[in-house]
Design an enzyme around this catalytic site. Structure first.
Site, PDB file in Angstrom:
ATOM      1  N   ASN A   1       4.493   3.811   3.260  1.00 45.16           N
ATOM      2  CA  ASN A   1       3.055   3.684   3.007  1.00 45.16           C
ATOM      3  C   ASN A   1       2.379   4.881   3.666  1.00 45.16           C
ATOM      4  OD1 ASN A   1       0.372   2.980   2.935  1.00 45.16           O
ATOM      5  ND2 ASN A   1       0.562   1.165   4.244  1.00 45.16           N
TER       6      ASN A   1
ATOM      7  N   LYS B   1      -0.625   5.784   3.562  1.00 43.44           N
ATOM      8  CA  LYS B   1      -2.017   5.504   3.963  1.00 43.44           C
ATOM      9  C   LYS B   1      -2.942   6.656   3.554  1.00 43.44           C
ATOM     10  CE  LYS B   1      -0.332   2.388   7.455  1.00 43.44           C
ATOM     11  NZ  LYS B   1      -0.479   1.737   8.756  1.00 43.44           N
TER      12      LYS B   1
ATOM     13  N   HIS C   1      -2.826  -5.464   2.536  1.00 41.11           N
ATOM     14  CA  HIS C   1      -2.451  -4.813   3.788  1.00 41.11           C
ATOM     15  C   HIS C   1      -3.460  -5.173   4.879  1.00 41.11           C
ATOM     16  CE1 HIS C   1      -1.702  -1.730   6.778  1.00 41.11           C
ATOM     17  NE2 HIS C   1      -0.489  -1.666   6.273  1.00 41.11           N
TER      18      HIS C   1
ATOM     19  N   GLU D   1      -4.912  -3.503   7.043  1.00 39.67           N
ATOM     20  CA  GLU D   1      -6.063  -2.592   7.167  1.00 39.67           C
ATOM     21  C   GLU D   1      -7.105  -2.891   6.090  1.00 39.67           C
ATOM     22  OE1 GLU D   1      -3.630   0.906   7.212  1.00 39.67           O
ATOM     23  OE2 GLU D   1      -2.904   0.304   9.181  1.00 39.67           O
TER      24      GLU D   1
ATOM     25  N   GLU E   1       4.109  -8.256   8.240  1.00 44.19           N
ATOM     26  CA  GLU E   1       3.691  -7.178   9.135  1.00 44.19           C
ATOM     27  C   GLU E   1       2.815  -7.754  10.249  1.00 44.19           C
ATOM     28  OE1 GLU E   1       3.775  -3.109   7.097  1.00 44.19           O
ATOM     29  OE2 GLU E   1       1.903  -4.035   6.504  1.00 44.19           O
TER      30      GLU E   1
ATOM     31  N   GLY F   1       1.247   0.506  13.723  1.00 46.21           N
ATOM     32  CA  GLY F   1       0.701   1.742  14.272  1.00 46.21           C
ATOM     33  C   GLY F   1       0.580   1.736  15.796  1.00 46.21           C
TER      34      GLY F   1
ATOM     35  N   SER G   1       5.629  -0.446  12.993  1.00 46.23           N
ATOM     36  CA  SER G   1       6.322   0.497  13.883  1.00 46.23           C
ATOM     37  C   SER G   1       7.828   0.582  13.644  1.00 46.23           C
ATOM     38  CB  SER G   1       6.014   0.186  15.350  1.00 46.23           C
ATOM     39  OG  SER G   1       4.627   0.313  15.589  1.00 46.23           O
TER      40      SER G   1
END
Ligand code: PGA
Length: 253
Positions: free
Chosen positions: A9, A11, A97, A99, A169, A175, A215
């Protein structure tokens, strides 16, 4: 036997030029991978999709989008439709996702609409779920996962379910450099597989792929992949550099 899926991904990173050069390096670095065992996917920004598609044509790397809107076309300024993703050569799309949930207030109801239209259009959704740190600390992880599955996959039939990939996730691992331990990930993956069995059938539960994300790095991927219910990974930061993504794919086998 489920075929592994390793997805990058990207991003909101990379210009077209940078994306093309990363795609070319991956194509070369991954050319000898046994496609029977693993599917490889990259999800660049919308602006780079078409250019990356032309590099990856006739390679063993597939293309996906990072989001879509739940209509085929219309007056929806700034949005991208499933047909436009297909037009760029996408086969997959990441949906829900964390985010998107955090910054754009997406919830399981809107994500469900996106999953439905993606399936109708012929794209394979990668449905992301996961708990935030406070929920884990309050021992609410499985409760949160259960509700995300119930709402996000509402009205999905068994035959559609077989086209969906689930990505677990944990939000606190994205991250941050903090990875869930293989045991923590396996516990949730096993719960998800049990949910699929109860909701659909043994056949569905044993064919749906469940990815881990948060991660993932070359140094931790093989321990995660040892676990029975982990069928691949969704990789953010470590997918932005060709060598580390190549190592992650190789370390998954
Ligand atoms: P990360 O991101 O690998 O940088 O933690 C994973 C993701 O957001 O899918």
């Amino acid at each position: 036997m489920r075929k592994y899926l390793v997805a990058g991904n990207w991003k909101m990173h990379k210009t077209i030029k940078e994306a093309v050069s990363l795609a070319a390096a991956l194509k070369q670095g991954l050319s000898d991978i046994n496609q029977e065992r693993v599917e490889i996917l990259v999800c660049p920004s919308f602006t780079s999709l078409f250019a990356v598609h032309s590099i990856l044509e006739n390679s063993n790397i597939k293309l996906g989008g990072q989001n879509l809107f739940w209509e085929r076309e219309g007056a929806f300024t700034g949005e991208v439709s499933p047909l436009q993703l297909l037009d760029c050569g996408c086969e997959y799309v990441i949906l829900g996702h964390s985010e998107r949930r955090k910054y754009f207030k997406e919830d399981d109801t809107t994500i469900n609409k996106k999953i439905q239209i993606a399936l109708e259009a012929g794209l394979f959704p990668i449905f992301c779920i996961g708990e935030v740190l406070e929920q884990r600390q309050a021992s609410k992880t499985l409760e949160v996962i259960n509700s995300q599955l119930e709402e996000g996959l509402k009205n999905i039939t068994a035959s559609s379910m077989e086209k969906i990939v689930i990505a677990y996730e944990p939000v606190w691992a994205i991250g941050t450099g903090l990875t869930a331990t293989p045991e923590q990930a396996q516990e949730v993956h096993q719960f998800i597989r049990g949910w699929l069995k109860e909701k659909f059938s043994y056949e569905v539960s044993s064919s749906v792929r469940i990815l881990y994300g948060g991660s993932v790095k070359p140094s931790n991927v093989s321990a995660l992949m040892q676990k029975e219910d982990i069928d691949g990974t969704l990789v953010g930061g470590a997918s932005l550099e060709a060598n580390s993504f190549v190592e992650i794919v190789k370390g998954s086998l």
